[in-house]
Motif scaffolding. Structure first.
Motif, short mmCIF file in Angstrom:
data_model
loop_
_atom_site.label_atom_id
_atom_site.label_comp_id
_atom_site.label_asym_id
_atom_site.label_seq_id
_atom_site.Cartn_x
_atom_site.Cartn_y
_atom_site.Cartn_z
N UNK A 81 0.80 -1.22 0.00
CA UNK A 81 0.00 0.00 0.00
C UNK A 81 0.83 1.27 0.00
N UNK A 82 2.11 1.14 0.33
CA UNK A 82 3.02 2.29 0.38
C UNK A 82 4.31 1.88 -0.32
N UNK A 83 4.68 2.62 -1.35
CA UNK A 83 5.84 2.26 -2.13
C UNK A 83 7.14 2.53 -1.41
N UNK A 84 8.22 2.04 -2.02
CA UNK A 84 9.54 2.30 -1.45
C UNK A 84 10.61 1.45 -2.08
N UNK A 85 11.83 1.89 -1.91
CA UNK A 85 13.00 1.16 -2.38
C UNK A 85 13.94 0.97 -1.19
N UNK A 94 4.97 -1.47 7.57
CA UNK A 94 4.41 -0.13 7.33
C UNK A 94 4.04 0.07 5.87
N UNK A 95 4.57 -0.79 4.99
CA UNK A 95 4.31 -0.69 3.55
C UNK A 95 3.24 -1.67 3.07
N UNK A 96 2.79 -2.55 3.96
CA UNK A 96 1.81 -3.57 3.59
C UNK A 96 0.40 -3.07 3.84
N UNK A 97 -0.45 -3.11 2.79
CA UNK A 97 -1.83 -2.66 2.93
C UNK A 97 -2.73 -3.75 3.48
N UNK A 98 -2.51 -4.99 3.03
CA UNK A 98 -3.39 -6.07 3.46
C UNK A 98 -2.83 -7.42 3.08
N UNK A 99 -3.60 -8.45 3.41
CA UNK A 99 -3.17 -9.83 3.15
C UNK A 99 -4.36 -10.68 2.74
N UNK A 135 -10.62 -12.15 -1.32
CA UNK A 135 -10.69 -10.73 -0.94
C UNK A 135 -9.62 -10.40 0.09
N UNK A 136 -8.97 -9.26 -0.12
CA UNK A 136 -7.90 -8.80 0.79
C UNK A 136 -8.47 -8.34 2.11
N UNK A 137 -7.77 -8.64 3.18
CA UNK A 137 -8.13 -8.15 4.51
C UNK A 137 -7.13 -7.05 4.88
N UNK A 138 -7.61 -5.86 5.29
CA UNK A 138 -6.68 -4.81 5.72
C UNK A 138 -5.74 -5.33 6.80
N UNK A 139 -4.48 -4.89 6.75
CA UNK A 139 -3.46 -5.47 7.61
C UNK A 139 -3.77 -5.27 9.09
N UNK A 140 -4.51 -4.21 9.43
CA UNK A 140 -4.86 -3.99 10.83
C UNK A 140 -5.76 -5.10 11.36
N UNK A 141 -6.46 -5.80 10.46
CA UNK A 141 -7.37 -6.88 10.86
C UNK A 141 -6.74 -8.26 10.72
N UNK A 175 10.27 -9.23 1.37
CA UNK A 175 9.83 -7.94 0.84
C UNK A 175 11.00 -6.95 0.86
N UNK A 176 11.78 -6.95 1.93
CA UNK A 176 12.94 -6.07 2.01
C UNK A 176 13.93 -6.38 0.91
N UNK A 177 14.18 -7.67 0.65
CA UNK A 177 15.12 -8.07 -0.39
C UNK A 177 14.59 -7.69 -1.77
N UNK A 178 13.30 -7.92 -2.02
CA UNK A 178 12.70 -7.54 -3.30
C UNK A 178 12.86 -6.05 -3.56
#
Length: 225
Positions: A81-85, A94-99, A135-141, A175-178
């Motif tokens: 949900x939040x980009x980055x390199x 902090x960059x994951x929107x959901x699962x 369906x994706x579940x928001x990461x807070x849930x 995810x960090x390595x990617x």
């Protein structure tokens, strides 16, 4: 322009646009062994599927062309949900929107031919309808992406049954390595690897699966395309 591919959001009419689909190869030791590989913690490797390979579940998909060996691979799915390199492991969530949960459908015979010839896996992995995703579940849930049962059954018979704790490379790690190789962006989907028990599907099979506390899915294999 074609419609933007998207996946459903649990409990909402909103949808998450899909930018790219990354897949982590051989990320469970038992699956690496069943594929004849050493399950050591070598650097994780990735392959991709087109964004429009994603489709909502429950669904019926045609048995794909040019294969006689279609396999199921159940996987935890992560949505960025939040980009980055060069994202630090400590900051990944902090960059994951959901699962969610998805199936990396694989034309295993075409993949095997590609491996033997030293060619890319695209024809075995990146075909139409090859990434059904619940369906994706928001990461807070989401209770956890580090532990919890992951399973798949075909016609009610369990074939894959493991725990997210069995991942060779955790979500934070891969995810960090990617992100060191490609800048991640909102809408990137990551399929995190499959446990042991992958096997062939035939027309008429009903596939169910899930990750406890996150999502379940159902996919029916229809007549050949």
């Amino acid at each position: 322009p074609a419609p933007i591919p998207s996946v459903a959001v649990d409990g909402s009419e909103d949808r998450l646009p899909v930018r790219r689909i990354f897949c982590v190869g051989r990320n469970y030791a038992a699956h690496a062994r069943e594929m004849g590989k050493d399950p050591t913690r070598e650097a994780p490797f990735f392959f991709t599927k087109p964004a429009d390979a994603a489709l909502d579940t429950p669904c019926t998909i045609p048995y794909p062309p040019q294969t006689e060996d279609l396999h199921h691979e159940i996987e935890l799915v992560i949505a960025i949900g939040k980009g980055g390199r060069n994202i630090a492991e400590a900051d990944v969530m902090d960059h994951v929107w959901g699962a969610s949960v998805g199936i990396d459908l694989t034309r295993r015979d075409l993949q095997a031919e590609a491996k033997k010839a030293g060619r890319p896996w695209d024809w075995g992995k990146a075909f139409d309808n090859s990434a059904p995703i619940a369906a994706l579940k928001p990461i807070a849930d989401v209770p956890s992406v580090e532990q919890g049962r992951i399973w798949l059954a075909v016609n009610g018979e369990v074939r894959q049954d493991a725990d997210l704790a069995d991942l060779i490379w955790s979500v934070r790690e891969h995810v960090a390595i990617l992100s060191q190789s490609m800048a991640l962006a909102p809408g990137d989907i990551i399929m995190t690897g499959t446990p042991a028990g992958v096997a062939a599907l035939v027309e008429g099979d009903v596939v169910t699966g899930g990750v406890d506390g996150i999502a379940t899915l159902e996919v029916t294999i229809g007549p050949r395309a």
